[in-house]
Design an enzyme around this catalytic site. Structure first.
Site, PDB file in Angstrom:
ATOM      1  N   THR A  39     -25.660 -19.073  21.363  1.00 50.47           N
ATOM      2  CA  THR A  39     -24.567 -18.753  20.429  1.00 50.47           C
ATOM      3  C   THR A  39     -23.243 -19.401  20.845  1.00 50.47           C
ATOM      4  OG1 THR A  39     -23.859 -16.811  21.677  1.00 50.47           O
ATOM      5  CG2 THR A  39     -25.607 -16.474  20.024  1.00 50.47           C
TER       6      THR A  39
ATOM      7  N   ASP B   7     -20.167 -30.572  32.324  1.00 51.18           N
ATOM      8  CA  ASP B   7     -20.108 -29.152  32.688  1.00 51.18           C
ATOM      9  C   ASP B   7     -19.337 -29.008  34.002  1.00 51.18           C
ATOM     10  OD1 ASP B   7     -20.876 -26.603  33.965  1.00 51.18           O
ATOM     11  OD2 ASP B   7     -22.144 -26.388  32.194  1.00 51.18           O
TER      12      ASP B   7
HETATM   13  C1  PRP Z   1     -17.353 -23.132  31.003  1.00 50.96           C
HETATM   14  C2  PRP Z   1     -15.907 -23.305  31.387  1.00 50.96           C
HETATM   15  C3  PRP Z   1     -15.234 -22.235  30.588  1.00 50.96           C
HETATM   16  C4  PRP Z   1     -16.055 -22.202  29.321  1.00 50.96           C
HETATM   17  C5  PRP Z   1     -15.294 -22.909  28.241  1.00 50.96           C
HETATM   18  O1  PRP Z   1     -17.961 -22.106  31.675  1.00 50.96           O
HETATM   19  O2  PRP Z   1     -15.682 -23.207  32.761  1.00 50.96           O
HETATM   20  O3  PRP Z   1     -15.225 -20.968  31.213  1.00 50.96           O
HETATM   21  O4  PRP Z   1     -17.284 -22.892  29.605  1.00 50.96           O
HETATM   22  O5  PRP Z   1     -15.975 -22.811  27.040  1.00 50.96           O
HETATM   23  P1  PRP Z   1     -15.390 -21.998  25.811  1.00 50.96           P
HETATM   24  O6  PRP Z   1     -13.970 -22.391  25.673  1.00 50.96           O
HETATM   25  O7  PRP Z   1     -16.256 -22.484  24.665  1.00 50.96           O
HETATM   26  O8  PRP Z   1     -15.577 -20.540  26.066  1.00 50.96           O
HETATM   27  P2  PRP Z   1     -19.533 -21.833  31.537  1.00 50.96           P
HETATM   28  O9  PRP Z   1     -19.819 -20.915  30.395  1.00 50.96           O
HETATM   29  O10 PRP Z   1     -20.274 -23.142  31.510  1.00 50.96           O
HETATM   30  O11 PRP Z   1     -19.856 -21.013  32.840  1.00 50.96           O
HETATM   31  P3  PRP Z   1     -19.912 -21.514  34.354  1.00 50.96           P
HETATM   32  O12 PRP Z   1     -18.492 -21.868  34.761  1.00 50.96           O
HETATM   33  O13 PRP Z   1     -20.423 -20.325  35.079  1.00 50.96           O
HETATM   34  O14 PRP Z   1     -20.820 -22.695  34.428  1.00 50.96           O
HETATM   35  N1  URA Z   2     -17.715 -25.939  29.526  1.00 53.56           N
HETATM   36  C1  URA Z   2     -17.695 -27.045  30.292  1.00 53.56           C
HETATM   37  O1  URA Z   2     -17.822 -26.971  31.521  1.00 53.56           O
HETATM   38  N2  URA Z   2     -17.545 -28.226  29.689  1.00 53.56           N
HETATM   39  C2  URA Z   2     -17.409 -28.338  28.359  1.00 53.56           C
HETATM   40  O2  URA Z   2     -17.263 -29.475  27.859  1.00 53.56           O
HETATM   41  C3  URA Z   2     -17.439 -27.179  27.583  1.00 53.56           C
HETATM   42  C4  URA Z   2     -17.587 -25.977  28.195  1.00 53.56           C
END
Ligand code: PRP
Ligand code: URA
Length: 210
Positions: free
Chosen positions: A109, A201
């Site tokens: 989602t 990521d």
């Molecule tokens: C990433 C990033 C943010 C989020 C941004 O975290 O560090 O927290 O995605 O996306 P959004 O603006 O669409 O919410 P992620 O969910 O990949 O988690 P992680 O840092 O644990 O890998």
């Molecule tokens: N979270 C990440 O780390 N990278 C992106 O581009 C979007 C969400």
């Protein structure tokens, strides 16, 4: 009206950001660059800290000098990737406290899922800077800031490295009082809600997962 986001296009930040974007940059260098960009951005994000005048004795004379006065700060990284920014900002503001909010995006989602929260007990009395390198849809940042407001925090800033226009719009609409700082506003999101061109990521690149 929402605070205008501050986009920090200083040459040093842009140079380091280009290295961060490069897919050939490994985790060690990625972590170092994330820390360096965070320190440079901290300079601007703390520009409005209040000062007070004190008297200091130099070896030559008594001088009227300025020191930072009183405002208590806390940094709140959004786990995981925000952790990559914490040590750097603490280097410059060592007296700040640190809270942690764990949020991940559901892979299907793309909505944020909160899984952890540990904040300083006096968080409501502190000015908070929320840290996360990526602002994609904005869901994670909006939820983290809503949580902080429910805890009574009144002054909040959000510092990211790369933002998508969609996330910036979402965040500034949901929280117009929050000043946002970023190093780049990218083109947009792909079908998986990743920032394009972005840097991939951030959590995986910082921690070497995947
Ligand atoms: C990433 C990033 C943010 C989020 C941004 O975290 O560090 O927290 O995605 O996306 P959004 O603006 O669409 O919410 P992620 O969910 O990949 O988690 P992680 O840092 O644990 O890998
Ligand atoms: N979270 C990440 O780390 N990278 C992106 O581009 C979007 C969400």
């Amino acid at each position: 009206m929402a605070n205008k986001p501050v986009i920090m296009d200083h040459p040093l930040i842009q140079h380091k950001l280009s290295l961060l974007r490069d897919k050939n940059t490994g985790s060690k260098e990625f972590r170092e660059l994330t820390a360096e960009v965070t320190m440079l951005m901290c300079y601007e994000a703390t520009r409005d800290l209040p000062l007070k005048e004190v008297e200091i004795e130099t070896p030559m004379a008594v001088a009227k000098a300025k020191i930072i006065s009183g405002r208590k700060m806390a940094f709140v990284p959004i786990l995981r990737a925000g952790i990559g920014m914490v040590d750097a900002i603490l280097t410059l503001v060592p007296a700040a406290k640190v809270g942690h909010i764990g949020i991940y995006r559901d892979p299907d989602t793309h909505k944020p899922v909160e899984y952890y929260c540990k904040l300083p007990s006096d968080i409501a009395d502190r000015e908070v800077i929320v840290l996360d390198p990526m602002l994609a849809t904005g869901g994670s940042a909006v939820d983290a800031i809503s949580l902080l407001k429910r805890k009574g925090v009144k002054t909040i800033k959000f510092m990211c490295i790369i933002a998508a226009p969609e996330g910036m719009e979402h965040l500034t609409t949901a929280h117009p009082d929050v000043q946002v700082y970023c190093a780049a506003l990218d083109e947009g999101l792909n079908e998986n809600k990743y920032i394009v061109p972005g840097l991939g990521d951030a959590g995986d690149r910082i921690f070497g997962t995947k």
